[in-house]
Design an enzyme around this catalytic site. Structure first.
Site, PDB file in Angstrom:
ATOM      1  N   GLU A  40       0.694  -1.429  -0.200  1.00 33.90           N
ATOM      2  CA  GLU A  40      -0.087   0.172  -0.184  1.00 33.90           C
ATOM      3  C   GLU A  40       0.762   1.218  -0.018  1.00 33.90           C
ATOM      4  OE1 GLU A  40      -2.833  -0.480   3.480  1.00 33.90           O
ATOM      5  OE2 GLU A  40      -4.070  -1.409   2.369  1.00 33.90           O
ATOM      6  N   ASP A 170      -3.134   6.198 -37.739  1.00 34.85           N
ATOM      7  CA  ASP A 170      -5.071   5.599 -37.973  1.00 34.85           C
ATOM      8  C   ASP A 170      -5.563   7.708 -37.886  1.00 34.85           C
ATOM      9  OD1 ASP A 170      -4.684   6.978 -35.645  1.00 34.85           O
ATOM     10  OD2 ASP A 170      -4.643   5.203 -34.416  1.00 34.85           O
ATOM     11  N   LYS A 193      -6.420   1.933 -39.802  1.00 32.39           N
ATOM     12  CA  LYS A 193      -6.284   0.968 -38.839  1.00 32.39           C
ATOM     13  C   LYS A 193      -7.693   0.365 -38.478  1.00 32.39           C
ATOM     14  CE  LYS A 193      -4.717   1.546 -34.668  1.00 32.39           C
ATOM     15  NZ  LYS A 193      -3.979   2.210 -33.325  1.00 32.39           N
ATOM     16  N   ARG A 195      -8.965  -2.797 -35.050  1.00 29.57           N
ATOM     17  CA  ARG A 195      -8.250  -3.455 -33.807  1.00 29.57           C
ATOM     18  C   ARG A 195      -9.496  -4.038 -34.079  1.00 29.57           C
ATOM     19  NH1 ARG A 195      -3.817  -2.523 -29.764  1.00 29.57           N
ATOM     20  NH2 ARG A 195      -3.551  -0.379 -30.527  1.00 29.57           N
ATOM     21  N   SER A 224       2.654   2.039 -26.866  1.00 29.14           N
ATOM     22  CA  SER A 224       2.193   0.391 -26.345  1.00 29.14           C
ATOM     23  C   SER A 224       3.309  -0.200 -26.325  1.00 29.14           C
ATOM     24  CB  SER A 224       1.219   0.159 -25.961  1.00 29.14           C
ATOM     25  OG  SER A 224       0.749  -0.892 -25.024  1.00 29.14           O
TER      26      SER A 224
HETATM   27  C1  R5P Z   1      -5.246   4.488 -30.447  1.00 33.25           C
HETATM   28  O1  R5P Z   1      -5.442   4.375 -30.800  1.00 33.25           O
HETATM   29  C2  R5P Z   1      -3.318   4.943 -29.847  1.00 33.25           C
HETATM   30  O2  R5P Z   1      -3.937   6.115 -30.114  1.00 33.25           O
HETATM   31  C3  R5P Z   1      -2.161   4.057 -30.101  1.00 33.25           C
HETATM   32  O3  R5P Z   1      -1.553   4.098 -31.327  1.00 33.25           O
HETATM   33  C4  R5P Z   1      -2.325   3.256 -29.629  1.00 33.25           C
HETATM   34  O4  R5P Z   1      -2.105   2.762 -28.444  1.00 33.25           O
HETATM   35  C5  R5P Z   1      -0.839   2.114 -30.052  1.00 33.25           C
HETATM   36  O5  R5P Z   1      -0.562   0.727 -29.018  1.00 33.25           O
HETATM   37  P1  R5P Z   1       0.331   0.236 -29.854  1.00 33.25           P
HETATM   38  O6  R5P Z   1       1.814   0.982 -29.150  1.00 33.25           O
HETATM   39  O7  R5P Z   1       0.397  -0.907 -28.578  1.00 33.25           O
HETATM   40  O8  R5P Z   1      -0.025  -0.480 -30.926  1.00 33.25           O
END
Ligand code: R5P
Length: 292
Positions: A40, A170, A193, A195, A224
């Site tokens: 914590e 995107d 794009k 997902r 990410s």
């Molecule tokens: C999504 O809409 C965000 O703008 C980024 O394009 C996305 O989150 C990037 O994630 P990753 O690196 O896992 O593709």
């Protein structure tokens, strides 16, 4: 920018808080914190905040939940101890990508997080390049989203880009790419794009464009897993792009993100310091200081 403010540096944002204090002339206070043996969080404000205009600075990169709890503890403590106002700065706001119920029954995470911040006692909220700025309408206090696009683009300007093309990986990144292209005096290309909301897998559609002899900048709010950027870089390379630069605000760089992007043809990645990483070379404090 008010000199009489107190800037409370949260455990996750010592440098941004310090930079903000330098830029505003406000007093910097390092919040005391520790983790108890069971994990914590403990927070203590080491100075009196009674009657003060306080700015709490805490970014919320992984471990997001810990950082958020620390942030909430700082806000509520400042409020309980009589602060006149508690401006809350979260340079990277965790959970902001879950800003819609993509599938029935899903949590609208950004709403919950923003409402918690407000309920803890924030009187104004500031963040940088939130996934969608419309999310701030969940707040009834003032919510400000500042962008780091100018800072990132100015940094890239130092590279001698040849006939640059700025790619939005995107549709959501279109405005970002347009702004960067304006500064870099280049053109914009927007990719499409998709997902898969269950597997997380992404598919990016290319466009008919000749990139031979041209340097490319791919710009996004965050990286990410690196999948979004890798897809865009592969398309750029297929179309003959020269050097491929990547600029993002929040470099989460989970797992092998960097390797994935390099393998796809990326030459250099730059990011801001909202999330610390080896590529976080652009400080965001100048953009935040303007709105305090
Ligand atoms: C999504 O809409 C965000 O703008 C980024 O394009 C996305 O989150 C990037 O994630 P990753 O690196 O896992 O593709």
């Amino acid at each position: 920018m008010k000199q009489e403010m107190l800037i409370l540096a949260g455990p996750a944002s010592p440098r941004t808080a310090e930079h903000l204090a330098e830029l505003t002339g406000a007093q910097l206070v390092k919040v005391e914190y520790k983790r108890f043996p069971d994990g914590e969080s403990y927070i203590r404000l080491p100075v009196s905040v009674e009657g003060e205009e306080v700015v709490v600075v805490q970014t919320t990169y992984p471990e997001q939940d810990k950082r958020l709890v620390e942030l909430l503890l700082m806000i509520e403590t400042a409020k309980d101890l009589g602060a006149k106002s508690v401006t809350t700065v979260a340079p990277y706001l965790a959970y902001a990508r879950q800003d819609r119920q993509f599938r029935d029954g899903e949590a609208l995470s950004v709403k919950t997080v923003l409402r918690l911040i407000e309920a803890a006692g924030a009187t104004k909220f500031v963040t940088v390049d939130i996934h969608k700025k419309e999310s701030l309408s969940w707040l009834s206090i003032e919510g400000i989203n500042v962008t780091a696009v100018e800072l990132l683009s100015e940094h890239l300007k130092k590279q001698k880009l040849s006939n640059p093309v700025v790619i939005a990986p995107d549709v959501g990144a279109k405005w970002r790419a347009e702004k960067a292209a304006e500064i870099l005096r280049g053109e914009t290309v927007v990719l499409e794009k998709h997902r898969d909301r269950i597997t997380g897998e992404i598919v990016t559609k290319g466009v008919e464009v000749d990139l031979r002899g041209r340097d490319v900048v791919i710009i996004d709010d965050l990286i990410s897993t690196g999948g979004t950027i890798a897809n865009a870089a592969k398309i750029a390379k297929k179309k003959g792009a020269g050097k491929v630069y990547v600029a993002c605000t929040h470099a989460l760089l989970i797992g092998a993100a960097m390797e994935k992007m390099v393998k796809a043809g990326v030459d250099e990645v730059i990011a801001t310091d909202t999330v610390p990483s080896p590529v976080s070379v652009v400080g965001v404090a100048p953009a935040i200081a303007k709105v305090l």
